[in-house]
Design a protein around this motif. Structure first.
Motif, PDB file in Angstrom:
ATOM      1  N   PRO A  38       9.860   2.503  36.312  1.00 29.46           N
ATOM      2  CA  PRO A  38       8.906   2.130  35.259  1.00 29.46           C
ATOM      3  C   PRO A  38       9.169   0.730  34.709  1.00 29.46           C
ATOM      4  CG  PRO A  38       9.558   4.404  34.979  1.00 29.46           C
ATOM      5  CD  PRO A  38      10.414   3.855  36.084  1.00 29.46           C
ATOM      6  N   THR A  76       3.038  11.134  31.546  1.00 27.94           N
ATOM      7  CA  THR A  76       3.857  10.335  32.444  1.00 27.94           C
ATOM      8  C   THR A  76       4.363   9.110  31.694  1.00 27.94           C
ATOM      9  OG1 THR A  76       2.098   8.857  33.239  1.00 27.94           O
ATOM     10  CG2 THR A  76       2.311  11.003  34.333  1.00 27.94           C
ATOM     11  N   TRP A  77       5.225   8.335  32.357  1.00 26.00           N
ATOM     12  CA  TRP A  77       5.744   7.125  31.727  1.00 26.00           C
ATOM     13  C   TRP A  77       4.626   6.136  31.415  1.00 26.00           C
ATOM     14  CZ3 TRP A  77       5.017   2.274  33.679  1.00 26.00           C
ATOM     15  CH2 TRP A  77       4.695   2.155  35.032  1.00 26.00           C
ATOM     16  N   ARG A  78       3.490   6.243  32.100  1.00 26.17           N
ATOM     17  CA  ARG A  78       2.378   5.323  31.854  1.00 26.17           C
ATOM     18  C   ARG A  78       1.706   5.548  30.497  1.00 26.17           C
ATOM     19  NH1 ARG A  78       2.622   5.720  37.397  1.00 26.17           N
ATOM     20  NH2 ARG A  78       2.374   3.717  38.502  1.00 26.17           N
ATOM     21  N   ASP A  80       3.815   6.083  27.886  1.00 24.63           N
ATOM     22  CA  ASP A  80       4.979   5.848  27.036  1.00 24.63           C
ATOM     23  C   ASP A  80       5.112   4.351  26.768  1.00 24.63           C
ATOM     24  OD1 ASP A  80       7.651   5.357  26.128  1.00 24.63           O
ATOM     25  OD2 ASP A  80       8.297   7.264  26.977  1.00 24.63           O
ATOM     26  N   ASP A 134       7.481   2.605  25.255  1.00 19.64           N
ATOM     27  CA  ASP A 134       8.803   2.039  25.528  1.00 19.64           C
ATOM     28  C   ASP A 134       9.013   1.751  27.007  1.00 19.64           C
ATOM     29  OD1 ASP A 134       9.470   2.129  22.858  1.00 19.64           O
ATOM     30  OD2 ASP A 134      10.525   4.050  23.008  1.00 19.64           O
ATOM     31  N   LEU A 135       8.385   2.540  27.857  1.00 16.21           N
ATOM     32  CA  LEU A 135       8.565   2.364  29.301  1.00 16.21           C
ATOM     33  C   LEU A 135       7.530   1.418  29.915  1.00 16.21           C
ATOM     34  CD1 LEU A 135       9.526   5.983  30.436  1.00 16.21           C
ATOM     35  CD2 LEU A 135      11.019   3.980  30.182  1.00 16.21           C
ATOM     36  N   GLY A 138       4.014   1.588  29.398  1.00 12.87           N
ATOM     37  CA  GLY A 138       2.758   2.221  29.760  1.00 12.87           C
ATOM     38  C   GLY A 138       1.560   1.531  29.131  1.00 12.87           C
TER      39      GLY A 138
END
Length: 361
Positions: free
Chosen positions: A109, A198-200, A202, A204-205, A207
């Motif tokens: 990510p 999903t990370w998408r 998020d 912080d990640l 997304g």
């Protein structure tokens, strides 16, 4: 004096030129393939990159890094990866001692790109980092500094700049066959329905629509004009706040360039759109779709078709990047290109939050 493989790959290469090959580069007849290790075995690695590596001429898959042990047996069996070339995120630093790996490709990510790209550079291996380069300009700079310090090449995975129809559009930024560019429109979006967590999604990640998809129209506006924007104004919105609780579902942004060109750009995870349209003094040209994995094509106002076909954009991307290492020549998309996009992405978020234009000078 004999050199080991690692020293050869890092420091040596023949600069060979021919108009028959992209960017005038090709490998020496007996050159060995570069050995690639994929970091992160998610969908893009498993469905796209690993199969594409089987199609390349100048590189091959020899190693993996994963935090999911259950994936390892399948990958080892499918791609004949020995135990000594399998790592997790805590042990990937040991790749420094593995002569079977020449390149580390970061496919985690976005919010983790900087952490693992820097770790990859510190092993002394060349680094390929998937787009977008990182979440912040500061993280991008840290990746560039680590690669410079360790004297390894860094390439960012903007596959479109390796795609032949897109390369024609890039050349037209200078040759201007339809006269001066007046304005352009670059739009990319998909209606993803009700995405799973999903990370998408998020923040912080990394997304959200702008980081995940928006860098395509942003990068396209830059390579289509051959200029760097001087200002941006943006707006972000969502029609499904129960899903997009942390990230943008849709982003509109308008870029102003020094020549006066205005680029109207959109990206969305709630609406399908897929076109690059360039309006010039003496005509126009378009790519639609302009960034799909396959089927990129377009046309111009005089009837010229942009329809050159390649089997795999990712295979060509990795071969181009491998040749840059083998021949010790500049990569097509260096870190300096990736950091420019992220600087603008940060300005887009700032503009959307404030509701005002942000100067980029």
């Amino acid at each position: 004096m004999k050199q080991n493989r690692r020293e050869f790959v890092k420091n040596t290469g023949l600069l060979l030129g021919s108009s028959l090959f992209p960017y005038g580069l090709f490998a020496a007849p007996n050159a060995k393939k570069l050995n690639v290790c994929l970091v992160g075995l998610g969908n893009y690695s498993s469905v796209i990159l690993a199969p594409a590596l089987q199609m390349t001429k100048h590189c091959q898959l020899t190693g993996i890094v994963t935090g999911t042990p259950s994936k390892i047996p399948k990958w080892q069996k499918k791609y004949n990866i020995p135990d000594k070339n399998v790592y997790n995120y805590d042990t990937m630093r040991l790749i420094a001692n593995n002569p079977d790996i020449d390149v580390i490709y970061i496919v985690v990510p976005t919010g983790l790109h900087a952490k693992y790209a820097i770790e990859a550079a510190n092993t002394g291996k060349h680094v390929w980092c998937e787009k977008p380069m990182a979440k912040t300009e500061a993280e991008c700079k840290s990746i560039i500094d680590a690669c410079t310090k360790n004297k390894v090449k860094l390439s960012i995975g903007y596959r479109m700049q390796h795609e032949p129809n897109t390369q024609t559009v890039i050349k037209w930024a200078n040759s201007k066959p339809y006269g001066k560019i007046k304005s352009l429109r670059a739009e990319l979006g998909y209606n993803v329905g009700k995405p799973a967590k999903t990370w998408r999604l998020d923040s912080d990640l990394g997304g959200g629509a702008m980081y995940d998809l928006g860098v395509y129209p942003l990068n396209a506006a830059r390579y289509t004009t051959g200029e760097e924007p001087i200002s941006v104004i943006a707006q972000q919105m969502t029609t499904r706040p129960e899903i997009f609780t942390e990230t943008d579902e849709t982003t509109h942004f308008t870029l102003e360039f020094p020549s006066g060109v205005i680029a109207h750009c959109k990206t969305s995870l709630g609406k399908s759109m897929h076109e690059l349209y360039v309006n010039c003094e003496n005509g126009w040209y378009t790519l639609a779709p302009f960034s799909m994995y396959t089927g990129v094509k377009g046309k111009a106002s005089d009837g010229k078709l942009l329809n050159q076909y390649i089997e795999s954009q990712q295979a060509k991307q990795m071969d181009d990047d491998a040749l840059a290492i083998i021949n010790n020549t500049p990569v097509i998309v260096p870190g300096e290109d990736g950091i420019k996009d992220i600087r603008i992405v940060e300005a887009i978020y700032k503009s959307a939050k404030s509701g005002t234009k942000v100067n980029l000078l």
